[in-house]
Enzyme design. Sequence first.
Site, PDB file in Angstrom:
ATOM      1  N   HIS A  33      -3.886   4.891   3.868  1.00 23.97           N
ATOM      2  CA  HIS A  33      -5.279   3.832   4.013  1.00 23.97           C
ATOM      3  C   HIS A  33      -6.323   4.694   3.271  1.00 23.97           C
ATOM      4  CE1 HIS A  33      -8.355   1.214   5.167  1.00 23.97           C
ATOM      5  NE2 HIS A  33      -8.948   2.431   5.890  1.00 23.97           N
ATOM      6  N   ARG A  84       0.869  -1.157  -0.039  1.00 26.49           N
ATOM      7  CA  ARG A  84       0.049   0.100  -0.017  1.00 26.49           C
ATOM      8  C   ARG A  84       0.844   1.166   0.132  1.00 26.49           C
ATOM      9  NH1 ARG A  84      -2.830   1.080   5.286  1.00 26.49           N
ATOM     10  NH2 ARG A  84      -1.319   3.012   5.142  1.00 26.49           N
ATOM     11  N   TYR A 101       2.668   5.544  11.853  1.00 30.93           N
ATOM     12  CA  TYR A 101       2.884   4.203  12.163  1.00 30.93           C
ATOM     13  C   TYR A 101       3.934   3.500  11.437  1.00 30.93           C
ATOM     14  CZ  TYR A 101      -0.791   3.525   8.697  1.00 30.93           C
ATOM     15  OH  TYR A 101      -1.783   3.930   7.613  1.00 30.93           O
TER      16      TYR A 101
HETATM   17  C1  LIG Z   1     -16.317  -5.345   9.901  1.00 26.61           C
HETATM   18  C2  LIG Z   1     -15.264  -4.240  10.042  1.00 26.61           C
HETATM   19  N1  LIG Z   1     -14.380  -4.169  11.023  1.00 26.61           N
HETATM   20  C3  LIG Z   1     -13.617  -2.852  11.253  1.00 26.61           C
HETATM   21  C4  LIG Z   1     -13.620  -2.040   9.971  1.00 26.61           C
HETATM   22  C5  LIG Z   1     -12.578  -0.739  10.115  1.00 26.61           C
HETATM   23  N2  LIG Z   1     -11.762  -0.923   8.803  1.00 26.61           N
HETATM   24  C6  LIG Z   1     -11.976  -0.245   7.831  1.00 26.61           C
HETATM   25  S1  LIG Z   1     -10.661  -0.621   6.750  1.00 26.61           S
HETATM   26  C7  LIG Z   1      -9.836  -1.672   7.632  1.00 26.61           C
HETATM   27  C8  LIG Z   1      -8.647  -2.292   7.338  1.00 26.61           C
HETATM   28  C9  LIG Z   1      -8.824  -3.339   6.402  1.00 26.61           C
HETATM   29  O1  LIG Z   1      -7.622  -3.800   5.718  1.00 26.61           O
HETATM   30  P1  LIG Z   1      -7.478  -4.837   4.704  1.00 26.61           P
HETATM   31  O2  LIG Z   1      -8.737  -5.746   4.764  1.00 26.61           O
HETATM   32  O3  LIG Z   1      -6.186  -5.309   4.703  1.00 26.61           O
HETATM   33  O4  LIG Z   1      -8.066  -4.097   3.390  1.00 26.61           O
HETATM   34  P2  LIG Z   1      -7.124  -2.641   2.903  1.00 26.61           P
HETATM   35  O5  LIG Z   1      -7.770  -1.676   3.615  1.00 26.61           O
HETATM   36  O6  LIG Z   1      -5.807  -2.914   2.901  1.00 26.61           O
HETATM   37  O7  LIG Z   1      -7.566  -2.753   1.388  1.00 26.61           O
HETATM   38  C10 LIG Z   1     -10.752  -1.802   9.013  1.00 26.61           C
HETATM   39  C11 LIG Z   1     -10.318  -2.368  10.023  1.00 26.61           C
HETATM   40  C12 LIG Z   1     -14.663  -2.084   9.148  1.00 26.61           C
HETATM   41  N3  LIG Z   1     -14.785  -1.472   8.098  1.00 26.61           N
HETATM   42  N4  LIG Z   1     -15.589  -3.276   9.046  1.00 26.61           N
END
Ligand SMILES: Cc1ncc(C[n+]2csc(CCOP(=O)(O)OP(=O)(O)O)c2C)c(N)n1
Length: 374
Positions: free
Chosen positions: A255, A251, A264
Amino acid sequence: MSDLLRIIGNGADVPDQPIPEGLGDKDLVAIYRWLVLLRAYDERSVALQRQGRIGTYALYWGEEATQAGTLYALEETDWIFPSYRQNSIGILRGVPPSVILAWWRGYGGDVGFYDTRHFRTGPICVPIGTHLPHAVGTSWAAKLRGERTASLAWFGDGATSEGDFHEAMNFASVFKTATIFFCTNNQWAISTPVSRQMATKTVAEKALAYAMPAVRVDGFDPIACWKATKDAADRGREGGGPTLIEAFCYRIGAHGTADDPRLYRDEAETEPWKAWEPLSRMASFLDRLGVLDESGAEKIKAEAKQTIAEAVTEMEAIETPGLEVIFDNVYAKDRPWMFIEGLEELRSVGQRELVKPLNAGAPADDTEIPEEGV
Ligand SMILES: Cc1ncc(C[n+]2csc(CCOP(=O)(O)OP(=O)(O)O)c2C)c(N)n1
């Protein structure tokens, strides 16, 4: 990255591999055009958020190969299920970009959402992993009806820690559905590095527990993403069941626009990955092949910027929807009593006056936009 499927080299010490069967020069240019359109949309969206013209935005700078290459391998009849990271994938299936921009502006309803059935594109999924069972259900339904329809869901490395991921993988493998689990392993889930997310070395090896084939690809290589997806979809349609694809990348950006990764991680870590980013890499590849030169690539970029500029104008011409948009489209028809009461209450407290219209005080459209949206 030696175990990764990779087609496009770096024009130096990493050689190009033969172009997979099924891709001609026209296809290669079409994939490049998609990459460029996605990039133009993404960079413009970051700028729009900074200018206060859309809300918080989830950027995907560098992850275009996992979207354009992958989608190009599917049939129009296949279903796709994006997460917020692939938020604009619908535009590659004909959704007007202004609609997705309006979604980010918080409109929803008829003006800020698309017809999922028509575009065979699921809603932009913000809850992590909840769209994976939907993708399985869609391909299972197709199988029961005797249709040759595959479905594909994109998700991140963090999503593999969710129950929905494991339930969907299990169901798909037991019922041999034509589902493609496409994990973009960008090594970060907001501030959680992949080393704190899982004890396994790879995402791909999780497929073993479900007796499912898996493949790891270079996630910055659109042709490798195409090849892995094409093989998975073809096998799925023949009754061979689901596949897990791990697109390994990084990435490069934040985010989202509300995130500051300097808090971080050491941003110097992102530098080596930038050399592998898909747009310039694909452009050099096409140049090496003699398929598209620099001026051809520049023309495609200019067209994409123009398309997105027009979409911004269209989006800003949409009348701001009323408060009822918050309550509509949750149920298939009618509002339940608590929604009716909620809407009345919201109106009565005069919330509408408290909310500043998004277009109030928006900067002029010619505000400088950064070259890279990261
Ligand atoms: C069920 C749920 N838990 C927590 C969140 C908060 N949240 C938003 S993005 C994220 C990280 C997800 O990371 P990843 O699956 O690696 O996908 P990326 O963002 O890197 O594409 C989190 C924990 C959420 N949207 N939904």
